[in-house]
Motif scaffolding. Structure first.
Motif, PDB file in Angstrom:
ATOM      1  N   ILE A 287       2.288   1.647  -7.162  1.00  0.00           N
ATOM      2  CA  ILE A 287       1.565   1.059  -8.109  1.00  0.00           C
ATOM      3  C   ILE A 287       0.726   1.768  -8.530  1.00  0.00           C
ATOM      4  O   ILE A 287       0.111   2.437  -9.491  1.00  0.00           O
ATOM      5  CB  ILE A 287       0.821  -0.222  -7.803  1.00  0.00           C
ATOM      6  N   ALA A 288      -0.356   1.941  -7.249  1.00  0.00           N
ATOM      7  CA  ALA A 288      -1.326   3.251  -8.077  1.00  0.00           C
ATOM      8  C   ALA A 288      -1.263   4.696  -7.854  1.00  0.00           C
ATOM      9  O   ALA A 288      -1.198   4.818  -6.495  1.00  0.00           O
ATOM     10  CB  ALA A 288      -3.475   3.182  -7.423  1.00  0.00           C
TER      11      ALA A 288
ATOM     12  N   ASN B 293      -3.763   3.533  -3.738  1.00  0.00           N
ATOM     13  CA  ASN B 293      -3.791   2.558  -3.113  1.00  0.00           C
ATOM     14  C   ASN B 293      -4.007   1.596  -3.026  1.00  0.00           C
ATOM     15  O   ASN B 293      -3.867   0.394  -2.505  1.00  0.00           O
ATOM     16  CB  ASN B 293      -5.708   2.511  -3.362  1.00  0.00           C
ATOM     17  N   SER B 294      -2.008   1.351  -3.941  1.00  0.00           N
ATOM     18  CA  SER B 294      -1.704   0.130  -4.060  1.00  0.00           C
ATOM     19  C   SER B 294       0.007   0.277  -4.007  1.00  0.00           C
ATOM     20  O   SER B 294       0.478   1.290  -5.101  1.00  0.00           O
ATOM     21  CB  SER B 294      -1.621  -0.465  -5.292  1.00  0.00           C
ATOM     22  N   ILE B 295       1.002  -0.118  -3.061  1.00  0.00           N
ATOM     23  CA  ILE B 295       2.023   0.364  -2.629  1.00  0.00           C
ATOM     24  C   ILE B 295       3.034  -0.489  -2.567  1.00  0.00           C
ATOM     25  O   ILE B 295       2.433  -1.981  -1.974  1.00  0.00           O
ATOM     26  CB  ILE B 295       2.551   1.496  -2.126  1.00  0.00           C
ATOM     27  N   LEU B 296       4.238  -0.760  -2.773  1.00  0.00           N
ATOM     28  CA  LEU B 296       5.259  -2.550  -3.003  1.00  0.00           C
ATOM     29  C   LEU B 296       5.513  -1.779  -2.231  1.00  0.00           C
ATOM     30  O   LEU B 296       6.366  -0.385  -2.160  1.00  0.00           O
ATOM     31  CB  LEU B 296       5.943  -3.010  -3.745  1.00  0.00           C
TER      32      LEU B 296
ATOM     33  N   ASP C 133      -8.714  -1.602   0.613  1.00  0.00           N
ATOM     34  CA  ASP C 133     -10.213  -2.485   0.753  1.00  0.00           C
ATOM     35  C   ASP C 133     -11.000  -1.498   0.121  1.00  0.00           C
ATOM     36  O   ASP C 133     -12.006  -1.710  -0.081  1.00  0.00           O
ATOM     37  CB  ASP C 133     -10.227  -3.228   1.410  1.00  0.00           C
ATOM     38  N   CYS C 134     -10.288  -0.349   0.399  1.00  0.00           N
ATOM     39  CA  CYS C 134     -11.204   0.959  -0.385  1.00  0.00           C
ATOM     40  C   CYS C 134     -13.199   0.404   0.316  1.00  0.00           C
ATOM     41  O   CYS C 134     -14.091   0.986  -0.670  1.00  0.00           O
ATOM     42  CB  CYS C 134     -11.638   0.689  -1.749  1.00  0.00           C
ATOM     43  N   ARG C 135     -13.638   0.084   2.025  1.00  0.00           N
ATOM     44  CA  ARG C 135     -15.194   0.034   1.524  1.00  0.00           C
ATOM     45  C   ARG C 135     -15.161   0.477   3.687  1.00  0.00           C
ATOM     46  O   ARG C 135     -14.182   0.772   4.485  1.00  0.00           O
ATOM     47  CB  ARG C 135     -15.442  -1.709   2.884  1.00  0.00           C
ATOM     48  N   PRO C 136     -16.084   1.681   2.961  1.00  0.00           N
ATOM     49  CA  PRO C 136     -17.696   1.848   2.320  1.00  0.00           C
ATOM     50  C   PRO C 136     -16.645   2.378   0.841  1.00  0.00           C
ATOM     51  O   PRO C 136     -17.378   2.005   0.187  1.00  0.00           O
ATOM     52  CB  PRO C 136     -18.195   2.583   2.966  1.00  0.00           C
ATOM     53  N   TYR C 137     -16.092   3.817   0.956  1.00  0.00           N
ATOM     54  CA  TYR C 137     -15.561   3.671  -0.576  1.00  0.00           C
ATOM     55  C   TYR C 137     -13.846   4.177   0.181  1.00  0.00           C
ATOM     56  O   TYR C 137     -13.464   3.757   1.396  1.00  0.00           O
ATOM     57  CB  TYR C 137     -15.972   5.438  -0.357  1.00  0.00           C
ATOM     58  N   CYS C 138     -13.267   4.339  -1.185  1.00  0.00           N
ATOM     59  CA  CYS C 138     -11.101   4.648  -0.672  1.00  0.00           C
ATOM     60  C   CYS C 138     -10.998   5.541   0.581  1.00  0.00           C
ATOM     61  O   CYS C 138     -10.190   5.000   1.043  1.00  0.00           O
ATOM     62  CB  CYS C 138     -10.344   4.702  -1.593  1.00  0.00           C
ATOM     63  N   ALA C 139     -11.677   6.222   0.891  1.00  0.00           N
ATOM     64  CA  ALA C 139     -10.847   7.354   1.574  1.00  0.00           C
ATOM     65  C   ALA C 139     -11.285   6.927   2.967  1.00  0.00           C
ATOM     66  O   ALA C 139     -10.835   7.650   3.999  1.00  0.00           O
ATOM     67  CB  ALA C 139     -11.590   8.560   1.899  1.00  0.00           C
ATOM     68  N   ALA C 140     -12.408   5.984   3.304  1.00  0.00           N
ATOM     69  CA  ALA C 140     -11.969   5.960   4.009  1.00  0.00           C
ATOM     70  C   ALA C 140     -11.583   4.535   4.600  1.00  0.00           C
ATOM     71  O   ALA C 140     -12.015   3.760   6.368  1.00  0.00           O
ATOM     72  CB  ALA C 140     -14.009   5.606   5.120  1.00  0.00           C
TER      73      ALA C 140
ATOM     74  N   LYS D 239      -9.350   0.775   5.082  1.00  0.00           N
ATOM     75  CA  LYS D 239      -7.966   0.460   5.466  1.00  0.00           C
ATOM     76  C   LYS D 239      -7.052  -0.043   4.548  1.00  0.00           C
ATOM     77  O   LYS D 239      -7.359  -0.880   3.462  1.00  0.00           O
ATOM     78  CB  LYS D 239      -8.961  -0.479   6.705  1.00  0.00           C
ATOM     79  N   PHE D 240      -5.587  -0.426   5.271  1.00  0.00           N
ATOM     80  CA  PHE D 240      -4.955  -0.693   4.100  1.00  0.00           C
ATOM     81  C   PHE D 240      -4.568  -2.429   4.981  1.00  0.00           C
ATOM     82  O   PHE D 240      -4.314  -2.347   6.186  1.00  0.00           O
ATOM     83  CB  PHE D 240      -3.293   0.457   4.028  1.00  0.00           C
ATOM     84  N   HIS D 241      -4.068  -3.570   3.180  1.00  0.00           N
ATOM     85  CA  HIS D 241      -3.975  -4.488   4.027  1.00  0.00           C
ATOM     86  C   HIS D 241      -2.475  -4.667   3.233  1.00  0.00           C
ATOM     87  O   HIS D 241      -2.579  -4.430   2.287  1.00  0.00           O
ATOM     88  CB  HIS D 241      -4.739  -5.244   3.766  1.00  0.00           C
ATOM     89  N   SER D 242      -1.939  -5.394   4.112  1.00  0.00           N
ATOM     90  CA  SER D 242      -0.490  -5.455   3.311  1.00  0.00           C
ATOM     91  C   SER D 242      -0.612  -7.491   3.214  1.00  0.00           C
ATOM     92  O   SER D 242      -1.816  -8.464   4.286  1.00  0.00           O
ATOM     93  CB  SER D 242       0.531  -5.986   4.455  1.00  0.00           C
TER      94      SER D 242
END
Length: 145
Positions: free
Chosen positions: A54-55, A60-63, A86-93, A95-98
């Motif tokens: 998607i992104a 940063n967003s995938i189906l 989740d881009c916390r604290p920023y996108c490179a650091a 975590k991905f959540h499903s």
């Protein structure tokens, strides 16, 4: 010996002819490509994709794990997971959540790159379980041409 070879050749030809006659015509033809596709980030047409980015810019967003229950000229429906950073604290650091989602593709239009093909122009996601924080339960994306 020649006579035996001739009989064997005739028998093989007869069996092959019979086998060809028994196979239905549909078994020997390629399946028809779908009339309506979804266009991915690389401008490739996809039908019933298992994954869909998607992104396109940052990934940063995938189906994923997509399973399509219907793929028709006007609408396609399925289920899968939306994997988001989740881009916390920023996108490179981050975590991905499903998150489980129901997916609907619709509003087909003629694809500019291939005028004979239709492509879906909208994607609707409904989060069916827990949803990402700060996001509504239903999201609509306009898809690229």
């Amino acid at each position: 010996m020649q006579r035996l070879k001739l009989k064997t050749t005739i028998l093989i030809c007869a069996v092959m002819s019979l086998a060809t006659a028994v196979v239905p015509a549909s078994a020997s033809t390629k399946p028809k490509s779908p009339d309506t596709v979804v266009v991915d980030c690389f401008s490739d047409p996809q039908a019933r994709p298992r994954t869909f980015l998607i992104a396109c810019g940052d990934g940063n967003s995938i189906l994923t794990a997509l399973r399509w229950s219907s793929w028709k000229p006007k609408v396609a429906t399925g289920r899968g997971l939306n994997v988001l950073n989740d881009c916390r604290p920023y996108c490179a650091a981050g975590k991905f959540h499903s998150y489980p989602v129901a997916v609907r593709l619709d509003r087909p239009k003629q694809w500019q790159k291939h005028p004979g093909k239709q492509h879906y122009t909208e994607m609707h996601l409904v989060y069916t379980g827990h949803k990402p924080p700060q996001m509504p339960r239903e999201v609509t994306y306009r898809l690229w041409n």
